[in-house]
Scaffold this motif. Structure first.
Motif, PDB file in Angstrom:
ATOM      1  N   PRO A  40     -58.766 -46.813  33.460  1.00  0.00           N
ATOM      2  CA  PRO A  40     -60.023 -46.944  33.850  1.00  0.00           C
ATOM      3  C   PRO A  40     -60.867 -45.393  35.122  1.00  0.00           C
ATOM      4  O   PRO A  40     -62.018 -46.044  35.176  1.00  0.00           O
ATOM      5  CB  PRO A  40     -59.639 -48.044  35.657  1.00  0.00           C
ATOM      6  CG  PRO A  40     -58.340 -48.177  34.736  1.00  0.00           C
ATOM      7  CD  PRO A  40     -57.773 -46.988  34.322  1.00  0.00           C
ATOM      8  N   LEU A  63     -42.745 -51.568  32.282  1.00  0.00           N
ATOM      9  CA  LEU A  63     -43.168 -50.902  30.689  1.00  0.00           C
ATOM     10  C   LEU A  63     -41.595 -50.381  30.145  1.00  0.00           C
ATOM     11  O   LEU A  63     -42.108 -50.580  29.745  1.00  0.00           O
ATOM     12  CB  LEU A  63     -44.534 -49.868  31.163  1.00  0.00           C
ATOM     13  CG  LEU A  63     -45.865 -50.144  31.220  1.00  0.00           C
ATOM     14  CD1 LEU A  63     -46.587 -49.065  31.087  1.00  0.00           C
ATOM     15  CD2 LEU A  63     -46.436 -51.598  30.003  1.00  0.00           C
ATOM     16  N   ALA A  78     -58.802 -40.460  28.367  1.00  0.00           N
ATOM     17  CA  ALA A  78     -60.000 -41.745  28.381  1.00  0.00           C
ATOM     18  C   ALA A  78     -59.291 -43.232  28.732  1.00  0.00           C
ATOM     19  O   ALA A  78     -60.600 -44.145  28.305  1.00  0.00           O
ATOM     20  CB  ALA A  78     -60.075 -41.149  27.519  1.00  0.00           C
ATOM     21  N   TRP A  79     -58.036 -43.665  28.388  1.00  0.00           N
ATOM     22  CA  TRP A  79     -58.047 -45.174  28.725  1.00  0.00           C
ATOM     23  C   TRP A  79     -58.113 -45.265  30.273  1.00  0.00           C
ATOM     24  O   TRP A  79     -58.045 -46.509  30.454  1.00  0.00           O
ATOM     25  CB  TRP A  79     -55.885 -45.012  27.967  1.00  0.00           C
ATOM     26  CG  TRP A  79     -55.283 -44.641  28.764  1.00  0.00           C
ATOM     27  CD1 TRP A  79     -55.122 -42.677  28.737  1.00  0.00           C
ATOM     28  CD2 TRP A  79     -54.698 -44.233  30.236  1.00  0.00           C
ATOM     29  NE1 TRP A  79     -53.803 -42.373  29.400  1.00  0.00           N
ATOM     30  CE2 TRP A  79     -54.239 -42.789  30.396  1.00  0.00           C
ATOM     31  CE3 TRP A  79     -54.102 -45.093  31.287  1.00  0.00           C
ATOM     32  CZ2 TRP A  79     -52.881 -42.774  31.552  1.00  0.00           C
ATOM     33  CZ3 TRP A  79     -54.122 -45.136  32.017  1.00  0.00           C
ATOM     34  CH2 TRP A  79     -53.037 -44.050  32.259  1.00  0.00           C
ATOM     35  N   GLN A  98     -63.567 -44.038  32.298  1.00  0.00           N
ATOM     36  CA  GLN A  98     -64.021 -44.881  31.780  1.00  0.00           C
ATOM     37  C   GLN A  98     -65.348 -44.790  31.632  1.00  0.00           C
ATOM     38  O   GLN A  98     -66.622 -44.691  30.141  1.00  0.00           O
ATOM     39  CB  GLN A  98     -63.889 -45.827  32.053  1.00  0.00           C
ATOM     40  CG  GLN A  98     -62.770 -47.013  32.120  1.00  0.00           C
ATOM     41  CD  GLN A  98     -62.176 -47.364  30.960  1.00  0.00           C
ATOM     42  OE1 GLN A  98     -63.012 -48.158  30.065  1.00  0.00           O
ATOM     43  NE2 GLN A  98     -60.942 -46.299  30.330  1.00  0.00           N
ATOM     44  N   ARG A 114     -43.615 -42.922  24.208  1.00  0.00           N
ATOM     45  CA  ARG A 114     -45.312 -43.788  24.083  1.00  0.00           C
ATOM     46  C   ARG A 114     -45.167 -44.541  25.406  1.00  0.00           C
ATOM     47  O   ARG A 114     -45.934 -44.847  25.961  1.00  0.00           O
ATOM     48  CB  ARG A 114     -44.582 -44.729  23.109  1.00  0.00           C
ATOM     49  CG  ARG A 114     -44.363 -43.741  21.897  1.00  0.00           C
ATOM     50  CD  ARG A 114     -44.576 -45.498  21.034  1.00  0.00           C
ATOM     51  NE  ARG A 114     -46.344 -45.251  20.959  1.00  0.00           N
ATOM     52  CZ  ARG A 114     -47.088 -46.521  20.407  1.00  0.00           C
ATOM     53  NH1 ARG A 114     -45.883 -47.431  19.841  1.00  0.00           N
ATOM     54  NH2 ARG A 114     -48.143 -47.360  20.666  1.00  0.00           N
ATOM     55  N   VAL A 115     -43.891 -44.221  26.578  1.00  0.00           N
ATOM     56  CA  VAL A 115     -44.650 -44.967  27.605  1.00  0.00           C
ATOM     57  C   VAL A 115     -44.678 -43.908  28.747  1.00  0.00           C
ATOM     58  O   VAL A 115     -45.257 -43.622  29.718  1.00  0.00           O
ATOM     59  CB  VAL A 115     -43.066 -46.176  28.051  1.00  0.00           C
ATOM     60  CG1 VAL A 115     -43.487 -46.611  29.564  1.00  0.00           C
ATOM     61  CG2 VAL A 115     -43.445 -46.502  26.616  1.00  0.00           C
ATOM     62  N   PRO A 169     -47.184 -40.535  28.431  1.00  0.00           N
ATOM     63  CA  PRO A 169     -47.999 -40.945  28.691  1.00  0.00           C
ATOM     64  C   PRO A 169     -48.644 -41.452  30.492  1.00  0.00           C
ATOM     65  O   PRO A 169     -49.006 -41.237  30.924  1.00  0.00           O
ATOM     66  CB  PRO A 169     -48.865 -41.824  28.156  1.00  0.00           C
ATOM     67  CG  PRO A 169     -47.248 -41.694  27.039  1.00  0.00           C
ATOM     68  CD  PRO A 169     -46.562 -40.854  27.345  1.00  0.00           C
ATOM     69  N   GLY A 170     -47.114 -42.085  30.961  1.00  0.00           N
ATOM     70  CA  GLY A 170     -47.306 -42.559  32.200  1.00  0.00           C
ATOM     71  C   GLY A 170     -47.522 -41.591  33.176  1.00  0.00           C
ATOM     72  O   GLY A 170     -48.443 -41.748  35.014  1.00  0.00           O
TER      73      GLY A 170
END
Lengths: 270, 275
Positions: A263, A163, A260-261, A266, A180-181, A184-185
């Motif tokens: 899995p 990524l 929320a993203w 969800q 952005r990477v 959040p990661g």
């Protein structure tokens, strides 16, 4: 008959978060059993007062303002200590995750300090800070520091290099790449650290307050022990349990909002 | 080969659905876009430590051409692709794009993995492709258009985690296309997809290439994919181009005798046993 006719409407009135109530079933059953056994005289109320007695003492202390004052004192220490230790741990985790130089410079030292149980520092802390607020804040901050540091560092290291390569090939500069990477990661791992840290936060605070304090829940419990007020002692323990649950729930809600993203998140929060 | 017969059937379906593909679009000049740039690889070599993967390689690719590079693993095809995409720098030699370099030429890459940001919605992932232009007012509109191009309008507000493998790769394609690149570099982008999804994706790739006219370089180990899509197929072996085959067939290419003949030639070359 009427209930059948009203079928769909009744269903819409169903409590929306049924599992929320279910998780309180076990504590409730324990309390009811405890009350029954106490009333039946099977538990000595001198060793373990009945829930009703504890509730009465709680109301009394609440009215006198003593309980509120002590909860507030503990709560404030917990928050402040967590903010300081977590903040510093986060900054070190970031720095060592992003910069190889910073990592080589500080990681070994931090790992050495980490292996000293922070509660072993209590005698030294008392010598340094007395039984002042600073002593408690220092201990809580120290305890909270390591889980946040380690998990932030691990989270940043574990960000998918593919990524990062993608981000670079799409022209992201370092700042944007971080925002952005990388951040959040690393967030899921940081949250693991936060939840560990919350546990350590309460543990440290209880110990610190029972040893050296003039306010707070731990202090209240120790005072009550002096006067054989078992009900107050048990009340304090129960409040610790509730506050711990509250902190855990808060971090869960945050996780659901921010991850929320993922899995694993969800479905709707429990 | 079962995939082959399946492909024949689906290619027919595809052509029936999209009459625009049936036009004589095979020649580069016939297309409207024509905004691709030529690529010149001059004396390029690449070593990793003592291991030399590419040595003194020369290659010229015409503007708007679709070139496929096939080769066994370890032949250096991915290394060459990464050099062209600007992900790595060559040890010797240079890569140039018309009169621009990789940064200004608008080179976009599509990887074998979708490499979507899991924490960004589909539309935001597409916007990543705009690079610095993402802050411009029409960014969202352009992303929506790119998503429409890959027929994923309905998924714009979804998380990547809920998409299928093929859908994710389509989002990655939209991300690569949103900035209207002049060169699109594809590193086995369909390698991880199932046979059916792959055929649909090949059709999609061909269509957007015909629409937009960028120069396309596709690395693949699938010879029939190379022959189905490319104007020119390069066979790479031990870092050298051992075969350079022009594919002058009408699009879309089904599974005609001519296609099979070219595939045979390439396969023989790759397997290294002349009949």
């Amino acid at each position: 008959m009427t209930t059948i006719e009203l079928g769909p409407r009744v269903r819409s009135f169903r409590l929306p978060r049924a599992p929320d109530l279910l998780q309180w079933a076990v504590p409730l059953v324990i309390i009811v059993l405890w009350q029954l056994l106490s009333t039946a005289g099977l538990i000595s109320t001198r060793l373990l007062p009945a829930p009703s007695e504890i509730a009465l003492v709680g109301v009394k202390l609440l009215k006198s303002g003593e309980l509120g004052r002590n909860i507030l004192a503990s709560f404030w220490r917990a928050i402040a200590g967590f903010a300081i230790g977590g903040g510093v741990g986060f900054v070190f985790g970031l720095a060592n995750g992003v910069s190889r130089l910073s990592n080589r410079l500080t990681d070994t030292t931090l790992q050495m300090v980490r292996n000293v149980p922070h509660l072993a520092m209590i005698p030294l802390v008392i010598l340094w800070f007395g039984i002042d607020e600073a002593a408690k804040l220092f201990l809580v901050a120290l305890g909270v520091f390591f889980p946040i540091y380690l998990n932030t560092l691990h989270g940043i290291r574990a960000v998918d290099p593919q990524l990062i390569e993608m981000g670079r090939s799409y022209g992201m500069d370092n700042r944007e790449l971080f925002r952005r990477v990388i951040f959040p990661g690393a967030l899921p791992s940081i949250f693991v650290g936060v939840r560990f840290a919350l546990g350590i936060m309460w543990l440290t605070l209880i110990v610190a307050e029972t040893i050296a304090a003039s306010s707070g829940l731990g202090y209240m419990a120790m005072q009550a022990r002096e006067f054989m007020q078992t009900d107050v002692v048990v009340l304090c323990i129960l409040i610790y349990a509730l506050l711990g649950k509250l902190a855990d729930s808060t971090s869960r809600v945050l996780e659901h909002l921010l991850l929320a993203w993922h899995p694993a998140y969800q479905e709707a929060p429990e | 080969m079962t995939t082959g017969s399946l492909e024949t059937v689906l290619a027919g379906v595809r052509a029936a659905e999209r009459p625009d593909l049936r036009s004589d679009a095979g020649s580069v000049r016939a297309r409207a876009g024509g905004k691709g740039v030529p690529i010149t690889v001059r004396g390029v070599g690449k070593s990793f430590g003592a291991h030399q993967v590419l040595a003194n390689l020369d290659l010229h690719i015409k503007a708007g051409q679709f070139v496929a590079i096939v080769g066994r693993s370890g032949s250096g095809k991915s290394t060459l692709l990464r050099l062209i995409a600007g992900l790595d720098t060559p040890t010797t030699g240079s890569v140039s794009f018309g009169d621009a370099d990789a940064r200004t030429a608008g080179v976009r890459i599509m990887f074998q993995e979708p490499r979507l940001l899991p924490w960004a919605r589909v539309l935001s992932n597409v916007e990543v492709g705009l690079g610095a232009e993402r802050k411009r007012a029409d960014a969202r509109e352009r992303a929506v258009r790119a998503l429409h191009e890959v027929e994923l309008d309905a998924k714009r507000d979804q998380w990547p985690a809920v998409l299928s493998g093929g859908q994710r790769q389509r989002v990655a394609l939209a991300r690569a296309l949103v900035s209207q690149p002049r060169v699109l570099v594809l590193d086995e982008p369909l390698g991880a997809l199932d046979a059916l999804t792959r055929i649909t994706m090949q059709g999609l790739l061909e269509r957007v290439w015909l629409d937009q006219g960028f120069t396309a370089i596709l690395v693949t180990h699938d010879v029939s994919e190379a022959v189905a899509l490319a104007d020119r197929v390069l066979v790479l072996e031990d870092g050298r181009i051992v075969e350079d085959i022009q594919v002058n067939l009408k699009r879309p290419r089904g599974r005609s005798g001519a296609v099979a003949a070219i595939e045979d030639t390439i396969l023989r070359e790759l397997l290294g046993k002349p009949e």
